[in-house]
Design a protein around this motif. Sequence first.
Motif, PDB file in Angstrom:
ATOM      1  N   ILE A 137       0.699  -1.078   0.032  1.00  0.00           N
ATOM      2  CA  ILE A 137       0.088  -0.038   0.018  1.00  0.00           C
ATOM      3  C   ILE A 137       0.944   1.210  -0.007  1.00  0.00           C
ATOM      4  N   PHE A 138       1.944   1.286   1.080  1.00  0.00           N
ATOM      5  CA  PHE A 138       2.913   2.400   0.744  1.00  0.00           C
ATOM      6  C   PHE A 138       3.500   2.615  -0.532  1.00  0.00           C
ATOM      7  N   VAL A 139       3.970   1.644  -0.933  1.00  0.00           N
ATOM      8  CA  VAL A 139       4.879   1.724  -2.339  1.00  0.00           C
ATOM      9  C   VAL A 139       3.724   1.912  -3.477  1.00  0.00           C
ATOM     10  N   SER A 140       2.728   1.352  -3.524  1.00  0.00           N
ATOM     11  CA  SER A 140       1.982   1.591  -4.713  1.00  0.00           C
ATOM     12  C   SER A 140       0.829   2.866  -4.487  1.00  0.00           C
ATOM     13  N   VAL A 141       0.546   3.107  -3.342  1.00  0.00           N
ATOM     14  CA  VAL A 141      -0.570   4.241  -3.155  1.00  0.00           C
ATOM     15  C   VAL A 141       0.034   5.542  -2.427  1.00  0.00           C
ATOM     16  N   VAL A 142       0.664   5.217  -1.513  1.00  0.00           N
ATOM     17  CA  VAL A 142       0.949   6.433  -0.481  1.00  0.00           C
ATOM     18  C   VAL A 142       2.108   7.244  -1.384  1.00  0.00           C
ATOM     19  N   PHE A 143       3.388   6.501  -1.506  1.00  0.00           N
ATOM     20  CA  PHE A 143       4.742   7.161  -2.011  1.00  0.00           C
ATOM     21  C   PHE A 143       4.405   7.770  -3.342  1.00  0.00           C
ATOM     22  N   PRO A 144       3.642   7.276  -4.324  1.00  0.00           N
ATOM     23  CA  PRO A 144       3.551   8.244  -5.506  1.00  0.00           C
ATOM     24  C   PRO A 144       2.893   9.228  -5.316  1.00  0.00           C
ATOM     25  N   ALA A 145       1.806   9.578  -4.633  1.00  0.00           N
ATOM     26  CA  ALA A 145       1.054  10.756  -3.984  1.00  0.00           C
ATOM     27  C   ALA A 145       1.914  11.625  -3.455  1.00  0.00           C
ATOM     28  N   ILE A 146       2.993  11.296  -2.633  1.00  0.00           N
ATOM     29  CA  ILE A 146       3.776  12.123  -1.908  1.00  0.00           C
ATOM     30  C   ILE A 146       5.139  12.446  -2.502  1.00  0.00           C
ATOM     31  N   PHE A 147       5.278  11.722  -3.689  1.00  0.00           N
ATOM     32  CA  PHE A 147       6.683  11.639  -4.250  1.00  0.00           C
ATOM     33  C   PHE A 147       7.118  13.054  -4.586  1.00  0.00           C
ATOM     34  N   PRO A 148       6.395  13.948  -5.347  1.00  0.00           N
ATOM     35  CA  PRO A 148       6.720  15.270  -5.626  1.00  0.00           C
ATOM     36  C   PRO A 148       7.160  16.011  -4.790  1.00  0.00           C
ATOM     37  N   ALA A 149       6.470  15.926  -3.407  1.00  0.00           N
ATOM     38  CA  ALA A 149       6.903  16.813  -2.150  1.00  0.00           C
ATOM     39  C   ALA A 149       7.903  15.979  -1.430  1.00  0.00           C
ATOM     40  N   PHE A 150       8.169  14.942  -1.396  1.00  0.00           N
ATOM     41  CA  PHE A 150       9.167  14.146  -0.984  1.00  0.00           C
ATOM     42  C   PHE A 150      10.657  14.639  -1.757  1.00  0.00           C
ATOM     43  N   LEU A 151      10.390  14.718  -2.990  1.00  0.00           N
ATOM     44  CA  LEU A 151      11.648  14.984  -4.016  1.00  0.00           C
ATOM     45  C   LEU A 151      11.976  16.311  -3.543  1.00  0.00           C
ATOM     46  N   ALA A 152      11.022  17.308  -3.588  1.00  0.00           N
ATOM     47  CA  ALA A 152      11.221  18.770  -3.190  1.00  0.00           C
ATOM     48  C   ALA A 152      12.001  18.932  -1.788  1.00  0.00           C
ATOM     49  N   GLY A 153      11.568  18.168  -0.813  1.00  0.00           N
ATOM     50  CA  GLY A 153      12.027  18.472   0.424  1.00  0.00           C
ATOM     51  C   GLY A 153      13.406  17.812   0.675  1.00  0.00           C
ATOM     52  N   CYS A 154      13.982  16.770  -0.354  1.00  0.00           N
ATOM     53  CA  CYS A 154      15.323  16.276  -0.254  1.00  0.00           C
ATOM     54  C   CYS A 154      16.220  17.016  -0.978  1.00  0.00           C
TER      55      CYS A 154
END
Length: 274
Positions: free
Chosen positions: A180-197
């Motif tokens: 669920i995390f890999v297929s549902v949650v992470f794709p949704a937060i990926f742009p924000a996660f990448l920006a933060g990193c």
Amino acid sequence: MPHSILPGFRLALACTLLYLGLIVLLPLAALLWQASGLGFERFVAVTTSERALAAFRITVLCAAGATVFNAVYGLALAWVLARYDFPGKRLLDALVDVPFALPTAVAGVALTALFAANGWYGAVLAPLGVEVAYTPLGIMAAMSFTSIPFVTRSVQPVLEDLSTEVEEAAETLGAGHWRIFVSVVFPAIFPAFLAGCSLAFARSLGEFGAVIFIAGNQPFRTEIAALLTFIRLEEYDYQAAAGIATVMLAAAFVMLLVTNAIQLWSLRYQRAGR
């Protein structure tokens, strides 16, 4: 021209452009102008000297290590703050912003006191053969401390706004928590996660105050690019300092371009999958 719903658009645009020109573009132009005084051959000689290359390598590798740590821990911290309620949550949420408010020199002194051989942490790590103060590991610790809020604060609001209904639907279909995390949650937060990193990495590249105290500033071992730039300024070699700073500016600019390209690709991929 249609009427704008924003009052004072021209004034707001003028103030924005004035700020951009005076505060951002003009200093960068001055830096590039100062570096151009080196000439191509001396610019190459200054920025590719053995000491400069060692400083660039140490800076980039330590910043990358700190960013990897922040990516994992910052995401976990954002997840805890967004998804769980527990005693002391407000205090923990407030502590996340401490590195933003704390002077970097104070952070450097505190970390050095903690990780020195006779410090609280150093006294425990020294018998295990782990040295932090005056080593690249200490540089990564300082960079991690000052840049961790970027990841947490970028991801946390996205997680809070993310509906749990899709996760519950995936769970009813038999998907495990990791899936669920890999297929549902992470794709949704990926742009924000990448920006933060990306912001955390950029902050680590330019960190100075927190690093110089715990690094020991040993050439070829713990000397970062920002410190080498400062040394050249103390030697009144302003053009050499500008040349070194220009290389770091170019690296940060390229990183931002790559990050934006990845974010754009991610958004297009998400829209195409809907």
